[in-house]
Design an enzyme around this catalytic site. Structure first.
Site, mmCIF file in Angstrom:
data_model
loop_
_atom_site.group_PDB
_atom_site.id
_atom_site.type_symbol
_atom_site.label_atom_id
_atom_site.label_comp_id
_atom_site.label_asym_id
_atom_site.label_seq_id
_atom_site.Cartn_x
_atom_site.Cartn_y
_atom_site.Cartn_z
ATOM 1 N N HIS A 57 24.354 -3.338 -91.057
ATOM 2 C CA HIS A 57 23.571 -4.331 -90.302
ATOM 3 C C HIS A 57 22.133 -4.360 -90.799
ATOM 4 O O HIS A 57 21.678 -3.441 -91.482
ATOM 5 C CB HIS A 57 23.570 -3.997 -88.807
ATOM 6 C CG HIS A 57 24.857 -4.350 -88.118
ATOM 7 N ND1 HIS A 57 25.913 -3.476 -88.057
ATOM 8 C CD2 HIS A 57 25.265 -5.486 -87.487
ATOM 9 C CE1 HIS A 57 26.916 -4.058 -87.407
ATOM 10 N NE2 HIS A 57 26.554 -5.272 -87.056
ATOM 11 N N LYS A 65 18.324 -3.537 -86.245
ATOM 12 C CA LYS A 65 19.322 -3.129 -85.244
ATOM 13 C C LYS A 65 18.975 -1.758 -84.674
ATOM 14 O O LYS A 65 18.670 -0.837 -85.428
ATOM 15 C CB LYS A 65 20.725 -3.127 -85.861
ATOM 16 C CG LYS A 65 21.817 -2.850 -84.833
ATOM 17 C CD LYS A 65 23.184 -3.281 -85.307
ATOM 18 C CE LYS A 65 24.260 -2.982 -84.291
ATOM 19 N NZ LYS A 65 24.095 -3.699 -83.014
#
Ligand SMILES: NC(=O)C1=CN([C@@H]2O[C@H](COP(=O)(O)OP(=O)(O)OC[C@H]3O[C@@H](n4cnc5c(N)ncnc54)[C@H](O)[C@@H]3O)[C@@H](O)[C@H]2O)C=CC1
Ligand SMILES: O=C(O)C1=N[C@H](C(=O)O)C[C@H](O)C1
Length: 269
Positions: free
Chosen positions: A158, A162
């Site tokens: 990600h 995040k």
């Protein structure tokens, strides 16, 4: 009086919040009736369309969730765990469908949703995309078909912003693999190995998180045995897939009985 459901987006300025606002306003099956941000945010009091750098949408960003929910039939919530627990109570008070995309919730926070689910429909999933929910089903099937000669590892990647790991999706995939094998994930999960860990334990399910740049979301489920490997993979390249799934859930939830549901229910998988 229109029967098109009115939707409130919480976390309106966020990556998903802005994508959801675009998705709802472009849909002819839903109306945007509210946009919520945290107290003190500089979007409070502004038209949400203008705050996003576009045309006015006639919806003022508020820090009063209950006032916004009272005008709506559904709340789509991709924010943070503490906020989501608070919104669940308020959505139940307002009898709104509560679609929860927020990840990183603790077991206690998930349990705290239950009183709200006695009065309202909650649809919660760590990933709202069709592709990932199909991958969950495939993972369960493959894990059930293979024995523990196949080591299972879930690898996710990600963007650098995040805040939770493993991702909600990785945990869904890990749960599916554990269910396919007939074990409890909590008993077999190996999260983030480091140092002298000893050899891999047979039957364990490993999790690994990559964080970097603007990666939208990538998930591999690796089944590795001596002499062969199977890799099940989903790659998200556009957050619109999550927003479309969330809107589908908000519409599906209208008229359902109070309770907790997930995207497998919504998509009929
Ligand atoms: N289930 C799914 O399909 C997906 C889930 N997510 C999850 O959604 C969540 C949000 O992700 P992003 O949009 O990337 O994060 P973000 O940080 O860009 O946005 C979160 C927003 O929530 C707001 N917020 C926090 N507390 C609040 C409160 N008390 N009241 C109102 N607003 C509040 C923040 O100000 C921010 O604007 C994360 O947990 C992420 O993992 C993200 C993409 C897909
Ligand atoms: O934070 C994100 O961005 C995402 N979060 C979800 C997760 O934790 O799995 C879904 C998606 O992968 C994007």
């Amino acid at each position: 009086m229109t029967h098109i459901p009115g939707i409130v987006i919480t976390g309106a300025s966020g990556r998903m919040g802005q994508m959801l606002i675009r998705t709802v306003t472009e849909s002819d099956q839903a109306r945007l009736v509210g946009a919520v941000e945290r107290a003190g945010h500089d979007w409070i009091g502004r038209d949400v369309g203008e705050a996003m750098g576009g045309q006015p949408l006639g919806v003022t960003v508020t820090d009063d969730p209950l006032e916004a929910f009272a005008k709506a039939q559904a709340v789509i919530d991709f924010t943070a765990p503490e906020a989501t627990v608070e919104f669940a109570g308020l959505a139940a008070q307002a009898r709104c469908v509560h679609v929860i995309g927020t990840t990183g919730m603790s077991d206690a926070q998930i349990a705290a949703l239950e009183p709200a689910a006695r009065h309202s429909v909650i649809v919660r999933a760590g990933n709202m995309s069709l592709g990932v929910n199909l991958l969950v089903q495939l993972t369960k099937k493959v894990a059930a078909a293979l024995d523990e000669d196949f080591d299972i590892e879930v690898i996710e990647a990600h963007h650098r912003h995040k805040v939770d790991a493993p991702s909600g999706t990785a945990l869904m995939l890990g749960e599916a693999a554990a269910e396919g094998r007939g074990v409890q994930l909590a008993d077999v999960a190996d999260r983030g190995r480091d140092g002298i860990t000893g050899a891999r334990e047979r039957g364990h399910i490993g999790f690994h998180a990559i964080r970097g740049g603007d990666i939208v979301g990538e998930h591999d489920v690796l089944f590795a045995a001596p002499g062969e490997r199977i890799v099940l993979r989903h790659v998200a390249t556009d957050r619109a897939i999550f927003a479309r799934g969330a809107l589908k859930a908000a519409l599906w939830g209208q008229g359902q009985k109070p309770g907790q549901y997930d995207m497998v229910d919504v998509l009929g998988l």
